[in-house]
Design a protein around this motif. Structure first.
Motif, PDB file in Angstrom:
ATOM      1  N   MET A   1       0.826  -1.210   0.000  1.00 37.76           N
ATOM      2  CA  MET A   1       0.000   0.000   0.000  1.00 37.76           C
ATOM      3  C   MET A   1       0.862   1.262   0.000  1.00 37.76           C
ATOM      4  O   MET A   1       0.531   2.264  -0.649  1.00 37.76           O
ATOM      5  CB  MET A   1      -0.933  -0.003   1.213  1.00 37.76           C
ATOM      6  CG  MET A   1      -2.019  -1.066   1.164  1.00 37.76           C
ATOM      7  SD  MET A   1      -3.107  -0.998   2.611  1.00 37.76           S
ATOM      8  CE  MET A   1      -4.128  -2.442   2.304  1.00 37.76           C
ATOM      9  N   LEU A   2       1.985   1.215   0.720  1.00 36.81           N
ATOM     10  CA  LEU A   2       2.897   2.363   0.734  1.00 36.81           C
ATOM     11  C   LEU A   2       3.458   2.635  -0.659  1.00 36.81           C
ATOM     12  O   LEU A   2       3.590   3.794  -1.072  1.00 36.81           O
ATOM     13  CB  LEU A   2       4.032   2.124   1.719  1.00 36.81           C
ATOM     14  CG  LEU A   2       3.710   2.336   3.197  1.00 36.81           C
ATOM     15  CD1 LEU A   2       4.884   1.922   4.065  1.00 36.81           C
ATOM     16  CD2 LEU A   2       3.326   3.786   3.470  1.00 36.81           C
ATOM     17  N   VAL A   3       3.793   1.572  -1.383  1.00 36.02           N
ATOM     18  CA  VAL A   3       4.292   1.756  -2.751  1.00 36.02           C
ATOM     19  C   VAL A   3       3.247   2.469  -3.589  1.00 36.02           C
ATOM     20  O   VAL A   3       3.559   3.419  -4.324  1.00 36.02           O
ATOM     21  CB  VAL A   3       4.658   0.397  -3.383  1.00 36.02           C
ATOM     22  CG1 VAL A   3       4.983   0.576  -4.865  1.00 36.02           C
ATOM     23  CG2 VAL A   3       5.836  -0.228  -2.667  1.00 36.02           C
ATOM     24  N   MET A   4       1.986   2.040  -3.493  1.00 35.36           N
ATOM     25  CA  MET A   4       0.927   2.652  -4.281  1.00 35.36           C
ATOM     26  C   MET A   4       0.766   4.134  -3.940  1.00 35.36           C
ATOM     27  O   MET A   4       0.448   4.952  -4.808  1.00 35.36           O
ATOM     28  CB  MET A   4      -0.396   1.920  -4.035  1.00 35.36           C
ATOM     29  CG  MET A   4      -0.339   0.421  -4.261  1.00 35.36           C
ATOM     30  SD  MET A   4       0.066  -0.040  -5.954  1.00 35.36           S
ATOM     31  CE  MET A   4      -1.456   0.315  -6.774  1.00 35.36           C
ATOM     32  N   THR A 162      -8.549  -6.582   0.618  1.00 40.28           N
ATOM     33  CA  THR A 162      -8.800  -6.338  -0.805  1.00 40.28           C
ATOM     34  C   THR A 162      -9.354  -4.940  -1.037  1.00 40.28           C
ATOM     35  O   THR A 162      -8.886  -4.205  -1.914  1.00 40.28           O
ATOM     36  CB  THR A 162      -9.782  -7.383  -1.358  1.00 40.28           C
ATOM     37  OG1 THR A 162      -9.243  -8.685  -1.179  1.00 40.28           O
ATOM     38  CG2 THR A 162     -10.047  -7.149  -2.842  1.00 40.28           C
ATOM     39  N   VAL A 163     -10.344  -4.553  -0.248  1.00 40.98           N
ATOM     40  CA  VAL A 163     -10.961  -3.230  -0.393  1.00 40.98           C
ATOM     41  C   VAL A 163      -9.941  -2.130  -0.115  1.00 40.98           C
ATOM     42  O   VAL A 163      -9.823  -1.161  -0.879  1.00 40.98           O
ATOM     43  CB  VAL A 163     -12.174  -3.095   0.548  1.00 40.98           C
ATOM     44  CG1 VAL A 163     -12.682  -1.655   0.560  1.00 40.98           C
ATOM     45  CG2 VAL A 163     -13.288  -4.036   0.116  1.00 40.98           C
ATOM     46  N   LEU A 164      -9.180  -2.272   0.957  1.00 44.81           N
ATOM     47  CA  LEU A 164      -8.172  -1.267   1.301  1.00 44.81           C
ATOM     48  C   LEU A 164      -7.129  -1.142   0.205  1.00 44.81           C
ATOM     49  O   LEU A 164      -6.714  -0.029  -0.154  1.00 44.81           O
ATOM     50  CB  LEU A 164      -7.503  -1.627   2.632  1.00 44.81           C
ATOM     51  CG  LEU A 164      -8.349  -1.454   3.891  1.00 44.81           C
ATOM     52  CD1 LEU A 164      -7.598  -1.977   5.106  1.00 44.81           C
ATOM     53  CD2 LEU A 164      -8.737   0.001   4.097  1.00 44.81           C
ATOM     54  N   TYR A 165      -6.703  -2.279  -0.331  1.00 44.80           N
ATOM     55  CA  TYR A 165      -5.659  -2.257  -1.347  1.00 44.80           C
ATOM     56  C   TYR A 165      -6.148  -1.586  -2.629  1.00 44.80           C
ATOM     57  O   TYR A 165      -5.410  -0.836  -3.274  1.00 44.80           O
ATOM     58  CB  TYR A 165      -5.190  -3.683  -1.646  1.00 44.80           C
ATOM     59  CG  TYR A 165      -3.904  -3.728  -2.418  1.00 44.80           C
ATOM     60  CD1 TYR A 165      -2.684  -3.494  -1.790  1.00 44.80           C
ATOM     61  CD2 TYR A 165      -3.900  -3.967  -3.793  1.00 44.80           C
ATOM     62  CE1 TYR A 165      -1.506  -3.505  -2.497  1.00 44.80           C
ATOM     63  CE2 TYR A 165      -2.720  -3.992  -4.504  1.00 44.80           C
ATOM     64  CZ  TYR A 165      -1.526  -3.766  -3.851  1.00 44.80           C
ATOM     65  OH  TYR A 165      -0.359  -3.768  -4.565  1.00 44.80           O
ATOM     66  N   ILE A 166      -7.399  -1.857  -2.985  1.00 45.13           N
ATOM     67  CA  ILE A 166      -7.956  -1.260  -4.197  1.00 45.13           C
ATOM     68  C   ILE A 166      -8.166   0.243  -4.029  1.00 45.13           C
ATOM     69  O   ILE A 166      -8.005   1.023  -4.978  1.00 45.13           O
ATOM     70  CB  ILE A 166      -9.278  -1.958  -4.570  1.00 45.13           C
ATOM     71  CG1 ILE A 166      -8.991  -3.390  -5.066  1.00 45.13           C
ATOM     72  CG2 ILE A 166     -10.032  -1.184  -5.642  1.00 45.13           C
ATOM     73  CD1 ILE A 166     -10.238  -4.207  -5.311  1.00 45.13           C
ATOM     74  N   LEU A 167      -8.494   0.673  -2.804  1.00 44.29           N
ATOM     75  CA  LEU A 167      -8.737   2.098  -2.558  1.00 44.29           C
ATOM     76  C   LEU A 167      -7.452   2.905  -2.402  1.00 44.29           C
ATOM     77  O   LEU A 167      -7.458   4.125  -2.597  1.00 44.29           O
ATOM     78  CB  LEU A 167      -9.588   2.274  -1.303  1.00 44.29           C
ATOM     79  CG  LEU A 167     -11.044   1.834  -1.386  1.00 44.29           C
ATOM     80  CD1 LEU A 167     -11.716   1.966  -0.030  1.00 44.29           C
ATOM     81  CD2 LEU A 167     -11.800   2.645  -2.437  1.00 44.29           C
ATOM     82  N   THR A 168      -6.344   2.248  -2.066  1.00 46.64           N
ATOM     83  CA  THR A 168      -5.096   2.954  -1.762  1.00 46.64           C
ATOM     84  C   THR A 168      -4.631   3.912  -2.864  1.00 46.64           C
ATOM     85  O   THR A 168      -4.195   5.030  -2.564  1.00 46.64           O
ATOM     86  CB  THR A 168      -3.980   1.945  -1.435  1.00 46.64           C
ATOM     87  OG1 THR A 168      -4.356   1.200  -0.271  1.00 46.64           O
ATOM     88  CG2 THR A 168      -2.663   2.649  -1.166  1.00 46.64           C
TER      89      THR A 168
END
Length: 223
Positions: A1-4, A162-168
């Motif tokens: 998530m930090l990379v995104m 999954t939701v958090l990763y997609i929203l990041t």
């Protein structure tokens, strides 16, 4: 998530888009177009991640522990390469904040940002801009998909991740939108990007290396 969050191409395109939109249209309409840009970026991120998850699931359906096999070492190698590329080549040489993409693509994105008139134009630009950093995001999608597969006994946790990763990827876009709404301009954002570029590429490299180390540690423990 930090990379995104640290990746700069999508928020850079969005900043240019907001510069033109807030200059040509009312604040309300520019804000509305900005939301559709973010929706386009979010939609392509969701489609890419879910596609990676489905393909990964099909490939590893007979192997409950893909992180213990050759996949782990391939992932580590790719992540180490991305760490080096992020640190040395993510930004072009010079005092500005120009990124790795070819100049003709950068000019095309700028022209498209300038021509946005409708919600569908903004949505399309957001979706398009989100594809040019696939070399940096696709390996993360795959690694994350594998980890979520391993969480199949924790249904709520896996879906929340999954939701958090997609929203990041939308987090830096909302930051840019907030800056324009609080009377900052493109010059302010560009100065901040130049000031932070060494920190950004260092953090990208550290994040990729950290993920690679965690994969090695996880593989050793499972072996």
């Amino acid at each position: 998530m930090l990379v995104m969050i640290f990746l700069q191409l999508l928020p850079g395109v969005f900043a240019v888009f907001c510069h033109y939109a807030y200059g040509k249209y009312s604040k309300k309409r520019a804000s509305d177009l900005g939301l559709f840009f973010i929706l386009g970026a979010e939609t392509i991120a969701a489609c890419l991640f879910l596609s990676c998850y489905y393909i990964t699931y099909v490939l590893f359906i007979g192997n409950a522990r893909p992180e213990t096999g050759i996949f782990a070492w391939i992932a580590v190698g790719v992540l180490v390469v991305l760490a080096a590329v992020s640190f040395f080549f993510y930004y072009r040489k010079g005092s500005g904040s120009r990124l790795f993409i070819p100049r003709h693509i950068a000019k095309a994105l700028d022209e498209n940002a300038k021509k946005v008139k409708t919600r569908s134009d903004a949505f399309t630009l957001g979706a398009l801009a989100g594809t040019y950093e696939l070399a940096f995001t696709l390996p993360l999608y795959i690694v994350t998909a594998v980890e979520i597969m391993e969480m199949n006994t924790e249904y709520f946790s896996s879906n929340l991740l999954t939701v958090l990763y997609i929203l990041t990827p939308t987090v830096p876009l909302f930051v840019v939108r907030w800056m324009f709404q609080t009377h900052h301009n493109l010059a302010d954002i560009m100065r901040a990007r130049v000031k932070d570029k060494n920190f950004t590429r260092l953090m990208l490299a550290i994040c990729y290396i950290t993920i690679a180390i965690l994969i090695i540690y996880h593989r050793i423990n499972l072996s």
